[in-house]
Design a protein around this motif. Structure first.
Motif, mmCIF file in Angstrom:
data_model
loop_
_atom_site.group_PDB
_atom_site.id
_atom_site.type_symbol
_atom_site.label_atom_id
_atom_site.label_comp_id
_atom_site.label_asym_id
_atom_site.label_seq_id
_atom_site.Cartn_x
_atom_site.Cartn_y
_atom_site.Cartn_z
ATOM 1 N N LEU A 51 -7.001 4.725 14.584
ATOM 2 C CA LEU A 51 -6.014 4.375 13.559
ATOM 3 C C LEU A 51 -4.637 4.968 13.868
ATOM 4 C CD1 LEU A 51 -8.154 4.751 10.305
ATOM 5 C CD2 LEU A 51 -7.365 2.631 11.358
ATOM 6 N N VAL A 52 -4.619 6.223 14.350
ATOM 7 C CA VAL A 52 -3.346 6.879 14.664
ATOM 8 C C VAL A 52 -2.666 6.205 15.853
ATOM 9 C CG1 VAL A 52 -2.329 9.025 15.530
ATOM 10 C CG2 VAL A 52 -3.964 9.099 13.657
ATOM 11 N N VAL A 53 -3.429 5.934 16.912
ATOM 12 C CA VAL A 53 -2.847 5.288 18.089
ATOM 13 C C VAL A 53 -2.353 3.893 17.734
ATOM 14 C CG1 VAL A 53 -3.395 4.356 20.378
ATOM 15 C CG2 VAL A 53 -4.118 6.662 19.771
ATOM 16 N N ASN A 54 -3.165 3.151 16.966
ATOM 17 C CA ASN A 54 -2.740 1.821 16.523
ATOM 18 C C ASN A 54 -1.466 1.912 15.693
ATOM 19 O OD1 ASN A 54 -2.877 -0.260 14.095
ATOM 20 N ND2 ASN A 54 -3.725 -1.232 15.929
ATOM 21 N N GLY A 55 -1.405 2.897 14.792
ATOM 22 C CA GLY A 55 -0.210 3.076 13.969
ATOM 23 C C GLY A 55 1.012 3.432 14.794
ATOM 24 N N ALA A 56 0.831 4.271 15.819
ATOM 25 C CA ALA A 56 1.948 4.666 16.676
ATOM 26 C C ALA A 56 2.430 3.506 17.535
ATOM 27 C CB ALA A 56 1.542 5.841 17.553
ATOM 28 N N VAL A 57 1.493 2.724 18.060
ATOM 29 C CA VAL A 57 1.863 1.600 18.915
ATOM 30 C C VAL A 57 2.602 0.521 18.120
ATOM 31 C CG1 VAL A 57 0.898 -0.327 20.247
ATOM 32 C CG2 VAL A 57 0.060 1.988 20.623
ATOM 33 N N CYS A 58 2.151 0.281 16.899
ATOM 34 C CA CYS A 58 2.722 -0.816 16.101
ATOM 35 C C CYS A 58 3.849 -0.379 15.171
ATOM 36 C CB CYS A 58 1.618 -1.479 15.280
ATOM 37 S SG CYS A 58 0.363 -2.239 16.308
ATOM 38 N N ALA A 59 4.189 0.907 15.170
ATOM 39 C CA ALA A 59 5.169 1.427 14.213
ATOM 40 C C ALA A 59 6.513 0.709 14.288
ATOM 41 C CB ALA A 59 5.363 2.922 14.419
ATOM 42 N N TYR A 60 7.024 0.508 15.471
ATOM 43 C CA TYR A 60 8.352 -0.099 15.614
ATOM 44 C C TYR A 60 8.269 -1.504 16.201
ATOM 45 C CZ TYR A 60 9.979 4.525 14.491
ATOM 46 O OH TYR A 60 10.205 5.712 13.851
ATOM 47 N N SER A 61 7.104 -2.126 16.046
ATOM 48 C CA SER A 61 6.930 -3.476 16.578
ATOM 49 C C SER A 61 7.112 -4.506 15.464
ATOM 50 C CB SER A 61 5.530 -3.617 17.181
ATOM 51 O OG SER A 61 4.564 -3.639 16.155
ATOM 52 N N ASN A 62 6.942 -5.765 15.820
ATOM 53 C CA ASN A 62 7.022 -6.844 14.837
ATOM 54 C C ASN A 62 5.648 -7.264 14.331
ATOM 55 O OD1 ASN A 62 9.818 -7.004 14.926
ATOM 56 N ND2 ASN A 62 9.781 -8.360 16.685
ATOM 57 N N PHE A 63 4.635 -6.448 14.587
ATOM 58 C CA PHE A 63 3.289 -6.724 14.087
ATOM 59 C C PHE A 63 3.164 -6.179 12.669
ATOM 60 C CE2 PHE A 63 2.632 -6.261 18.757
ATOM 61 C CZ PHE A 63 2.395 -7.599 19.009
ATOM 62 N N PHE A 64 3.752 -6.876 11.722
ATOM 63 C CA PHE A 64 3.828 -6.379 10.354
ATOM 64 C C PHE A 64 2.455 -6.301 9.700
ATOM 65 C CE2 PHE A 64 8.067 -8.703 10.672
ATOM 66 C CZ PHE A 64 8.700 -7.591 11.192
ATOM 67 N N TRP A 65 1.563 -7.245 9.998
ATOM 68 C CA TRP A 65 0.234 -7.223 9.400
ATOM 69 C C TRP A 65 -0.568 -6.016 9.867
ATOM 70 C CZ3 TRP A 65 -1.686 -8.906 5.200
ATOM 71 C CH2 TRP A 65 -1.192 -10.062 4.624
ATOM 72 N N THR A 66 -0.351 -5.608 11.115
ATOM 73 C CA THR A 66 -1.058 -4.424 11.613
ATOM 74 C C THR A 66 -0.651 -3.198 10.815
ATOM 75 O OG1 THR A 66 -1.017 -5.437 13.802
ATOM 76 C CG2 THR A 66 -1.588 -3.125 13.699
ATOM 77 N N LYS A 67 0.615 -3.113 10.475
ATOM 78 C CA LYS A 67 1.086 -1.997 9.645
ATOM 79 C C LYS A 67 0.478 -2.072 8.256
ATOM 80 C CE LYS A 67 5.558 -2.094 11.903
ATOM 81 N NZ LYS A 67 6.989 -2.314 11.725
ATOM 82 N N ALA A 68 0.390 -3.269 7.706
ATOM 83 C CA ALA A 68 -0.135 -3.432 6.349
ATOM 84 C C ALA A 68 -1.628 -3.154 6.277
ATOM 85 C CB ALA A 68 0.154 -4.841 5.841
ATOM 86 N N LEU A 69 -2.353 -3.423 7.352
ATOM 87 C CA LEU A 69 -3.807 -3.252 7.339
ATOM 88 C C LEU A 69 -4.261 -1.847 7.719
ATOM 89 C CD1 LEU A 69 -4.834 -6.632 9.012
ATOM 90 C CD2 LEU A 69 -5.064 -5.994 6.603
ATOM 91 N N ASN A 70 -3.407 -1.054 8.288
ATOM 92 C CA ASN A 70 -3.771 0.281 8.759
ATOM 93 C C ASN A 70 -3.419 1.322 7.693
ATOM 94 O OD1 ASN A 70 -4.237 2.637 10.152
ATOM 95 N ND2 ASN A 70 -3.111 2.023 11.980
ATOM 96 N N PRO A 71 -4.422 2.026 7.121
ATOM 97 C CA PRO A 71 -4.102 3.035 6.099
ATOM 98 C C PRO A 71 -3.287 4.206 6.640
ATOM 99 C CG PRO A 71 -6.433 3.122 6.655
ATOM 100 C CD PRO A 71 -5.857 1.930 7.356
ATOM 101 N N TYR A 72 -3.309 4.401 7.956
ATOM 102 C CA TYR A 72 -2.511 5.468 8.548
ATOM 103 C C TYR A 72 -1.015 5.223 8.343
ATOM 104 C CZ TYR A 72 -0.350 8.450 12.032
ATOM 105 O OH TYR A 72 0.449 9.365 12.651
ATOM 106 N N SER A 73 -0.612 3.959 8.219
ATOM 107 C CA SER A 73 0.811 3.664 8.023
ATOM 108 C C SER A 73 1.328 4.246 6.709
ATOM 109 C CB SER A 73 1.065 2.164 8.089
ATOM 110 O OG SER A 73 0.413 1.502 7.032
#
Length: 197
Positions: A117-139
């Motif tokens: 979850l942390v790695v996914n959150g870090a990778v997608c933090a500044y990307s345009n994958f908005f759904w990944t941010k919305a689905l990850n509770p780490y965000s």
């Protein structure tokens, strides 16, 4: 402990409910404590709390923020989002821990899940994958990134701010996890004996 508690008259689902409540209180109080320490650290670093009434977008790093709040209101919102994210991840830990008698395996699995979850959150933090941010509770724990830009996701044809979608999705997932923990917990042996008679 779950196997031992099942022989107690108050074991089983009552114990599962007590564990859920105890974990929830612990996670919320810990999150609030660290949020308070963040505010105290901020005040100590800048030697003032006078700017808390200014709008949050007055801070250059928050010029594109998606909320129109004062800095103090932003601090409260950030604390609430961190509490929600911590609670969901804690309930996920509890659910995974239910299925193994030994303590080491669920610890390793939960640790690995958190790393993912942390790695996914870090990778997608500044990307345009908005759904990944919305689905990850780490965000929700790193909500500065989530709130720092005005981003939307398409939810049933309606644009919804990413941080709002993340809150609703995480809270829904959290309540589903609580229900799963409660209903998947073993029933008390005293009730099973009573039904057999």
């Amino acid at each position: 402990m779950d196997m031992l508690l099942l022989v107690s008259p108050n074991g089983g689902r009552k114990t599962a409910l007590a564990k859920i409540l105890a974990a929830t209180l612990f996670l919320l109080l810990t999150s609030l404590w660290f949020s308070l320490l963040d505010l105290i650290g901020f005040a100590a670093s800048f030697q003032t709390l006078e700017g808390l009434t200014l709008p949050v977008f007055a801070i250059p790093n928050f010029a594109e923020v998606s909320v129109n709040l004062s800095i103090f209101q932003y601090v409260l919102l950030s604390a609430a989002l961190k509490c929600a994210g911590t609670w969901v991840m804690g309930m996920l830990w509890l659910l995974v821990s239910m299925f193994w008698k030994n303590a080491l395996l669920p610890f390793v699995l939960n640790f690995a899940l958190c790393i993912v979850l942390v790695v996914n959150g870090a990778v997608c933090a500044y990307s345009n994958f908005f759904w990944t941010k919305a689905l990850n509770p780490y965000s929700l724990l790193t909500n500065r990134v989530l709130l720092g830009k005005t981003e939307f996701v398409n939810l049933g044809g309606f644009p919804v701010l990413t941080w709002q979608a993340a809150v609703w999705i995480s809270l829904t997932a959290g309540f589903l996890l609580v229900a799963a923990i409660y209903f998947l917990s073993a029933e008390n042996c005293h009730r099973c004996v009573g039904r057999a008679k």
